[in-house]
Scaffold this motif. Structure first.
Motif, PDB file in Angstrom:
ATOM      1  N   GLY A  86       0.779  -1.150   0.052  1.00 37.72           N
ATOM      2  CA  GLY A  86      -0.019   0.219   0.103  1.00 37.72           C
ATOM      3  C   GLY A  86       1.000   1.362  -0.015  1.00 37.72           C
ATOM      4  N   LEU A  87       0.243   2.437  -0.230  1.00 49.76           N
ATOM      5  CA  LEU A  87       0.828   3.907  -0.312  1.00 49.76           C
ATOM      6  C   LEU A  87       1.220   3.999   0.940  1.00 49.76           C
ATOM      7  CD1 LEU A  87      -1.358   5.606  -2.804  1.00 49.76           C
ATOM      8  CD2 LEU A  87       0.943   4.618  -3.272  1.00 49.76           C
ATOM      9  N   PRO A  88       2.749   4.768   1.093  1.00 52.38           N
ATOM     10  CA  PRO A  88       3.115   5.130   2.361  1.00 52.38           C
ATOM     11  C   PRO A  88       2.407   6.094   3.047  1.00 52.38           C
ATOM     12  CG  PRO A  88       4.520   5.647   0.832  1.00 52.38           C
ATOM     13  CD  PRO A  88       3.321   5.143  -0.082  1.00 52.38           C
ATOM     14  N   ASP A  89       3.104   6.448   4.341  1.00 56.37           N
ATOM     15  CA  ASP A  89       2.743   7.917   4.986  1.00 56.37           C
ATOM     16  C   ASP A  89       3.468   8.895   4.430  1.00 56.37           C
ATOM     17  OD1 ASP A  89       5.119   7.736   6.415  1.00 56.37           O
ATOM     18  OD2 ASP A  89       4.008   6.976   7.999  1.00 56.37           O
ATOM     19  N   ARG A  90       3.383  10.075   4.617  1.00 56.11           N
ATOM     20  CA  ARG A  90       4.188  11.103   4.180  1.00 56.11           C
ATOM     21  C   ARG A  90       5.838  11.070   4.467  1.00 56.11           C
ATOM     22  NH1 ARG A  90       1.868  16.542   6.904  1.00 56.11           N
ATOM     23  NH2 ARG A  90       2.852  16.528   8.888  1.00 56.11           N
ATOM     24  N   GLU A  91       6.244  10.107   5.315  1.00 55.62           N
ATOM     25  CA  GLU A  91       7.639   9.793   5.569  1.00 55.62           C
ATOM     26  C   GLU A  91       8.141   8.584   4.774  1.00 55.62           C
ATOM     27  OE1 GLU A  91       8.756  12.241   7.748  1.00 55.62           O
ATOM     28  OE2 GLU A  91       6.989  12.492   8.493  1.00 55.62           O
ATOM     29  N   GLY A  92       7.263   8.249   3.839  1.00 56.54           N
ATOM     30  CA  GLY A  92       7.594   6.938   3.146  1.00 56.54           C
ATOM     31  C   GLY A  92       7.589   5.480   3.615  1.00 56.54           C
ATOM     32  N   ILE A  93       6.836   5.567   4.777  1.00 61.34           N
ATOM     33  CA  ILE A  93       6.691   4.338   5.430  1.00 61.34           C
ATOM     34  C   ILE A  93       5.234   3.601   5.294  1.00 61.34           C
ATOM     35  CG2 ILE A  93       6.967   3.064   8.103  1.00 61.34           C
ATOM     36  CD1 ILE A  93       8.978   5.436   8.417  1.00 61.34           C
ATOM     37  N   THR A  94       5.081   2.417   4.997  1.00 59.52           N
ATOM     38  CA  THR A  94       3.640   1.996   5.007  1.00 59.52           C
ATOM     39  C   THR A  94       3.308   1.252   6.305  1.00 59.52           C
ATOM     40  OG1 THR A  94       4.136   1.513   2.803  1.00 59.52           O
ATOM     41  CG2 THR A  94       2.087   0.273   3.790  1.00 59.52           C
ATOM     42  N   THR A  95       2.224   1.779   6.832  1.00 62.56           N
ATOM     43  CA  THR A  95       1.541   1.357   8.239  1.00 62.56           C
ATOM     44  C   THR A  95       0.368   0.822   8.222  1.00 62.56           C
ATOM     45  OG1 THR A  95       0.687   3.456   9.090  1.00 62.56           O
ATOM     46  CG2 THR A  95       3.231   3.192   9.596  1.00 62.56           C
ATOM     47  N   LEU A  96       0.080  -0.274   8.568  1.00 60.73           N
ATOM     48  CA  LEU A  96      -1.139  -0.933   8.559  1.00 60.73           C
ATOM     49  C   LEU A  96      -2.316  -0.892   9.646  1.00 60.73           C
ATOM     50  CD1 LEU A  96       0.261  -4.138   6.816  1.00 60.73           C
ATOM     51  CD2 LEU A  96      -0.562  -1.992   5.734  1.00 60.73           C
ATOM     52  N   ASP A  97      -3.455  -0.977   9.354  1.00 63.12           N
ATOM     53  CA  ASP A  97      -4.289  -0.980  10.254  1.00 63.12           C
ATOM     54  C   ASP A  97      -5.509  -2.063  10.116  1.00 63.12           C
ATOM     55  OD1 ASP A  97      -3.533   1.498  11.516  1.00 63.12           O
ATOM     56  OD2 ASP A  97      -5.187   2.484  10.630  1.00 63.12           O
ATOM     57  N   ALA A  98      -5.992  -2.860  11.179  1.00 62.97           N
ATOM     58  CA  ALA A  98      -6.927  -3.898  10.524  1.00 62.97           C
ATOM     59  C   ALA A  98      -7.839  -4.276  12.073  1.00 62.97           C
ATOM     60  CB  ALA A  98      -6.102  -5.238  10.452  1.00 62.97           C
ATOM     61  N   SER A  99      -8.919  -4.922  11.711  1.00 62.17           N
ATOM     62  CA  SER A  99      -9.711  -5.300  12.979  1.00 62.17           C
ATOM     63  C   SER A  99     -10.558  -6.400  12.465  1.00 62.17           C
ATOM     64  CB  SER A  99     -10.633  -4.048  13.404  1.00 62.17           C
ATOM     65  OG  SER A  99     -11.523  -3.921  12.400  1.00 62.17           O
ATOM     66  N   ILE A 100     -11.037  -7.274  13.479  1.00 61.67           N
ATOM     67  CA  ILE A 100     -11.813  -8.533  13.163  1.00 61.67           C
ATOM     68  C   ILE A 100     -12.693  -8.489  14.296  1.00 61.67           C
ATOM     69  CG2 ILE A 100     -10.062 -10.171  14.200  1.00 61.67           C
ATOM     70  CD1 ILE A 100     -10.838 -11.901  11.581  1.00 61.67           C
ATOM     71  N   GLU A 106     -16.780 -10.592  20.768  1.00 63.59           N
ATOM     72  CA  GLU A 106     -15.227 -10.981  20.813  1.00 63.59           C
ATOM     73  C   GLU A 106     -14.570 -10.090  19.569  1.00 63.59           C
ATOM     74  OE1 GLU A 106     -13.899 -14.945  20.901  1.00 63.59           O
ATOM     75  OE2 GLU A 106     -15.539 -15.406  22.179  1.00 63.59           O
ATOM     76  N   CYS A 107     -13.482  -9.357  19.791  1.00 59.34           N
ATOM     77  CA  CYS A 107     -13.004  -8.586  18.676  1.00 59.34           C
ATOM     78  C   CYS A 107     -11.295  -8.283  19.014  1.00 59.34           C
ATOM     79  CB  CYS A 107     -13.568  -7.205  18.563  1.00 59.34           C
ATOM     80  SG  CYS A 107     -13.992  -6.268  20.088  1.00 59.34           S
ATOM     81  N   MET A 127      -7.492 -10.940  19.464  1.00 60.53           N
ATOM     82  CA  MET A 127      -8.656 -11.238  19.797  1.00 60.53           C
ATOM     83  C   MET A 127      -8.463 -12.607  20.716  1.00 60.53           C
ATOM     84  SD  MET A 127     -11.829 -11.999  17.738  1.00 60.53           S
ATOM     85  CE  MET A 127     -11.552 -13.344  16.561  1.00 60.53           C
ATOM     86  N   GLU A 128      -7.898 -13.564  20.119  1.00 60.81           N
ATOM     87  CA  GLU A 128      -7.775 -15.193  20.619  1.00 60.81           C
ATOM     88  C   GLU A 128      -6.688 -15.138  21.737  1.00 60.81           C
ATOM     89  OE1 GLU A 128      -7.831 -17.228  17.057  1.00 60.81           O
ATOM     90  OE2 GLU A 128      -9.911 -17.099  16.782  1.00 60.81           O
ATOM     91  N   ASP A 226     -23.001  -7.635  15.555  1.00 61.66           N
ATOM     92  CA  ASP A 226     -23.662  -8.221  16.614  1.00 61.66           C
ATOM     93  C   ASP A 226     -24.764  -8.949  16.294  1.00 61.66           C
ATOM     94  OD1 ASP A 226     -25.428  -8.566  18.694  1.00 61.66           O
ATOM     95  OD2 ASP A 226     -25.304  -6.599  19.312  1.00 61.66           O
ATOM     96  N   ASP A 227     -24.362 -10.470  16.540  1.00 60.80           N
ATOM     97  CA  ASP A 227     -25.149 -11.437  16.166  1.00 60.80           C
ATOM     98  C   ASP A 227     -26.621 -11.385  16.388  1.00 60.80           C
ATOM     99  OD1 ASP A 227     -23.351 -13.297  15.007  1.00 60.80           O
ATOM    100  OD2 ASP A 227     -23.471 -14.326  16.610  1.00 60.80           O
ATOM    101  N   GLU A 228     -27.105 -10.340  17.307  1.00 62.58           N
ATOM    102  CA  GLU A 228     -28.139 -10.144  17.805  1.00 62.58           C
ATOM    103  C   GLU A 228     -29.068  -9.197  16.668  1.00 62.58           C
ATOM    104  OE1 GLU A 228     -28.689  -8.633  21.710  1.00 62.58           O
ATOM    105  OE2 GLU A 228     -27.928 -10.633  22.428  1.00 62.58           O
ATOM    106  N   VAL A 229     -28.323  -8.533  15.964  1.00 61.30           N
ATOM    107  CA  VAL A 229     -28.926  -7.369  15.135  1.00 61.30           C
ATOM    108  C   VAL A 229     -28.153  -7.642  13.524  1.00 61.30           C
ATOM    109  CG1 VAL A 229     -28.946  -4.943  14.741  1.00 61.30           C
ATOM    110  CG2 VAL A 229     -28.922  -5.909  17.118  1.00 61.30           C
TER     111      VAL A 229
END
Ligand code: SD4
Length: 322
Positions: A86-100, A106-107, A127-128, A226-229
């Motif tokens: 992926g495209l980097p930040d303005r310092e030229g470093i690629t940093t990643l974000d993710a969630s499950i 549970e998350c 999470m686990e 949310d499994d209820e919704v």
């Protein structure tokens, strides 16, 4: 209205089973009643959905499906918005974000993670394997290494390097909407028994400030299940999504009786109302409820998503506010 009509037409074309589903007076309550059902943001959702559906067919859980599905995108070298390429930040470093997230609450998530190919799998490990929900930066990287994830060399992919060199000519800090017509991947799914899960993974905004974290790893902003919704996920300018707790908002609106489509539209309406420059930004949401009804809505035209089931996997244009 035009877009909404188009959406309904395309949704109808997308599934013969939908014809047996219910459509209310406003035409919004689309009940495909197809389970399992997987929705993913943007056109890279098509191959991601393929993997997710294959995972289910092979006996994997809905959680396995949403993890494996987006791993396909994390490895896609043509994709400049997800994974280490992926495209980097303005310092030229690629940093990643993710969630499950699982429908039972549970998350796990990681933010500002470097040098790890599959942030979504690290999020699952958070999470686990930990008592926490979120790990960031160096701590997240150390945790990933301790869990056996290989540390990749920190270098930009050829495409990202070329784009960064070009950006540096002007170094203009300006969010670009709909670049390449694909972006962060958010995936939400429901299995045949009605269990839900979701995943979201991104390299974030191109040329962001070093340390900037978007909505994608923030439970309730980029993803909520949310499994209820039901479940919701987001893409687009993360700051605008965080401000309205976008995905949580959509699930709560569905809890109060809104259809997934109505809930997505209300979230976009709020996001637009809270944004000074709504005309210049893009954000989009996907939602499903526990009956397998779905919704999609974006600020600008151009947002699309992949709808995958055991029968088909189709790209659908989302309706939009503007
Ligand atoms: C972020 N929502 O980091 C992500 C990136 C994205 O369109 O989806 N950009 O803000």
């Amino acid at each position: 209205m035009h877009h909404r009509r188009k959406f309904i037409k395309q949704s109808l074309a997308g599934s013969a089973l939908l014809l047996t589903g219910s459509v209310d007076a406003t035409g919004l309550r689309l009940a495909p009643q197809e389970k399992p059902l997987i929705l993913s943001t943007w056109n890279h959702g098509i191959p991601a959905n393929e993997t997710a559906i294959q995972t289910l067919r092979a006996g994997g859980s809905i959680l396995d499906a949403v993890e494996q599905g987006v791993k396909t995108t994390e490895l896609d070298m043509d994709n400049l918005t997800v994974g280490l390429q992926g495209l980097p930040d303005r310092e030229g470093i690629t940093t990643l974000d993710a969630s499950i997230m699982k429908g039972n609450g549970e998350c796990g998530s990681v933010a500002f993670l470097r040098q790890i190919k599959h942030p979504i799998s690290v999020a699952r490990k958070v999470m686990e394997e930990t008592p926490h929900v979120m790990l960031a930066g160096e701590g997240a990287r150390q945790f990933a290494i301790a869990q056996g994830f290989p540390l990749e060399k920190e270098e930009l992919s050829p495409k990202a390097k070329a784009a960064y060199e070009e950006w540096k000519q002007k170094s203009q800090y300006k969010p670009i909407i709909n670049i390449e017509n694909h972006d962060t991947i958010g995936m939400i799914g429901i299995d045949a028994e009605g269990k839900m899960a979701g995943s979201c993974t991104t390299s974030g905004l191109a040329y962001k400030m070093h340390g900037r974290v978007g909505d994608s790893p923030i439970i309730g902003a980029g993803l909520f299940v949310d499994d209820e919704v039901g479940a919701a996920t987001a893409t687009g300018l993360g700051e605008t999504i965080i401000r309205i707790c976008g995905s949580f908002l959509i699930v709560e609106l569905m809890r109060q009786g809104r259809s997934p489509q109505e809930a997505c539209e209300e979230a976009v309406r709020r996001l637009v109302a809270k944004s000074k420059n709504a005309k210049d930004i893009q954000a989009g949401f996907l939602a499903i409820n526990k009956d397998g009804e779905m919704g999609a809505f974006a600020v600008q035209p151009g947002f699309n998503f992949a709808k995958g089931s055991l029968q088909s996997n189709k790209l659908i244009d989302s309706p939009s506010h503007f």
